[in-house]
Motif scaffolding. Structure first.
Motif, PDB file in Angstrom:
ATOM      1  N   HIS A  31       0.820  -1.213   0.000  1.00 48.74           N
ATOM      2  CA  HIS A  31       0.000   0.000   0.000  1.00 48.74           C
ATOM      3  C   HIS A  31       0.852   1.260   0.000  1.00 48.74           C
ATOM      4  CE1 HIS A  31       0.803   1.171   4.187  1.00 48.74           C
ATOM      5  NE2 HIS A  31       0.719  -0.107   4.503  1.00 48.74           N
ATOM      6  N   GLU A  35      -2.490   5.250   3.407  1.00 47.28           N
ATOM      7  CA  GLU A  35      -3.289   4.042   3.230  1.00 47.28           C
ATOM      8  C   GLU A  35      -2.825   2.961   4.196  1.00 47.28           C
ATOM      9  OE1 GLU A  35      -4.676   3.479  -1.124  1.00 47.28           O
ATOM     10  OE2 GLU A  35      -2.619   4.223  -1.267  1.00 47.28           O
ATOM     11  N   SER A  39      -6.483  -0.867   1.777  1.00 49.16           N
ATOM     12  CA  SER A  39      -6.586  -0.390   0.401  1.00 49.16           C
ATOM     13  C   SER A  39      -6.778  -1.539  -0.580  1.00 49.16           C
ATOM     14  CB  SER A  39      -5.322   0.387   0.020  1.00 49.16           C
ATOM     15  OG  SER A  39      -5.070   1.420   0.938  1.00 49.16           O
ATOM     16  N   TYR A 221      -9.962   3.674   8.190  1.00 50.43           N
ATOM     17  CA  TYR A 221      -8.742   4.475   8.045  1.00 50.43           C
ATOM     18  C   TYR A 221      -8.590   5.446   9.220  1.00 50.43           C
ATOM     19  CZ  TYR A 221      -7.987   3.041   3.161  1.00 50.43           C
ATOM     20  OH  TYR A 221      -7.739   2.337   2.017  1.00 50.43           O
ATOM     21  N   TRP A 297      -6.412   6.808  -6.399  1.00 48.16           N
ATOM     22  CA  TRP A 297      -6.684   5.642  -5.546  1.00 48.16           C
ATOM     23  C   TRP A 297      -7.282   4.524  -6.393  1.00 48.16           C
ATOM     24  CZ3 TRP A 297      -4.031   7.531  -1.769  1.00 48.16           C
ATOM     25  CH2 TRP A 297      -4.111   8.887  -1.457  1.00 48.16           C
TER      26      TRP A 297
END
Length: 318
Positions: A31, A35, A39, A221, A297
């Motif tokens: 990642h 992140e 992810s 997150y 992303w």
């Protein structure tokens, strides 16, 4: 649907959290920032269902993996050693590497320095780049001049306090600002802000829920970064010049592995790079995949397209 399981292993003396699914040939997913293993929540079960052992670690200093106290412990050599150590812990001699953002920079470095152990590469958002003629921050200062540059901003202690002041706001704005949903905003944020701009104040609140990021996704997150802060990821940025000095051959060798590259059309790393130039050092690069309307992303914004492309590539390279 294959379940995602979690465990902690010791890699190079560092307690390292893994999320994994499936059994079969090993695929390691690395990642970026800001992140976590999370992810790859869409890729882990898809790879497992196709007959692979998919493993996504929280990289050192992130999530549930230990965070060394010294900033110098976040150099590229340490991250590459962690990937090699993870192979050894898992009892495997080789693995396909999939990376995104800083995780992709680690994947490029590992694949270049240890090609026999990483026979295929999937690169998301970050193309391979040759060694620069001067340390990265020196080049960036000359390029940025009177504009704000994220990497230069992340070098300074103020970044720690700015990002940690309101973790939920930081993640909400950063994830939105560099996504395809924000359109050209990401380009402006990375290329045109004045040097005295306050980064987070330049990013508007998203107009509504993001189709690829649920409240539960964002909450995961937020809960992790509220606990750890952003120091681990920022320390990775703060080793860019140290890496340049300590790893003088990095970015000079040819990577013989078959390689898939995919990026979003709104991602500045894609828009302002000549993707065909990668072929000089990555001669077995498949035709690069650029997804319209997608931002940085990529594996979260367009999971179905990425899963399909990755599985087709893996099937082709065996």
């Amino acid at each position: 649907m294959n379940a995602i399981e979690h465990r902690t292993v010791i890699v190079n003396g560092l307690p390292t959290h893994l999320a994994e699914s499936g059994s079969g040939p090993l695929v390691i997913l690395l990642h970026g920032f800001p992140e976590l293993w999370y992810s790859w929540r869409h890729q882990l079960p898809a790879l497992a269902a196709a007959g692979y052992h998919a493993v996504a670690p929280d990289l050192r200093g992130h999530g549930r993996t230990a965070a060394p106290p010294d900033a110098a412990d976040y150099g590229m050599a340490a991250y590459v050693d962690d990937v090699l150590g993870l192979l050894d812990v898992l009892g495997e001699s080789t693995a396909v590497l999939v990376g995104h953002d800083w995780g992709m920079r680690t994947a490029w470095a590992a694949a270049e320095s240890h090609p026999a152990r990483f026979p295929a590469i999937v690169a998301l958002s970050v193309p391979h780049q040759a060694r620069t003629p001067a340390p990265p921050t020196e080049q960036l200062r000359a390029w940025a001049r009177d504009r704000l540059n994220w990497m230069l901003y992340f070098q300074e202690p103020v970044a720690d306090s700015d990002l940690s002041a309101d973790v939920a706001r930081t993640l909400r704005l950063m994830l939105y600002g560099l996504s395809g949903d924000a359109g050209e905003l990401g380009v402006r944020l990375l290329t045109t802000l004045p040097a005295d701009a306050v980064l987070l104040d330049e990013i508007p609140e998203p107009p509504g829920p993001l189709p690829w990021l649920s409240d539960a996704d964002l909450s995961y997150y937020v809960s992790e970064y509220q606990r750890t802060g952003f120091r681990g990821g920022l320390n990775r940025y703060r080793n860019a010049d140290r890496d340049w000095h300590r790893l003088p051959t990095l970015g000079t060798g040819v990577l013989p592995q078959p390689t898939l590259f995919a990026g979003g059309a709104y991602d500045t790393a894609v828009r302002f790079n000549d993707l065909s130039a990668m072929r000089t050092l990555v001669p077995n690069l498949h035709e690069p995949m650029v997804i319209p309307g997608c931002g940085h992303w990529i594996q979260q914004e367009r999971p179905d397209e990425i899963n399909e492309a990755v599985l087709a590539f893996l099937d082709k390279v065996g």
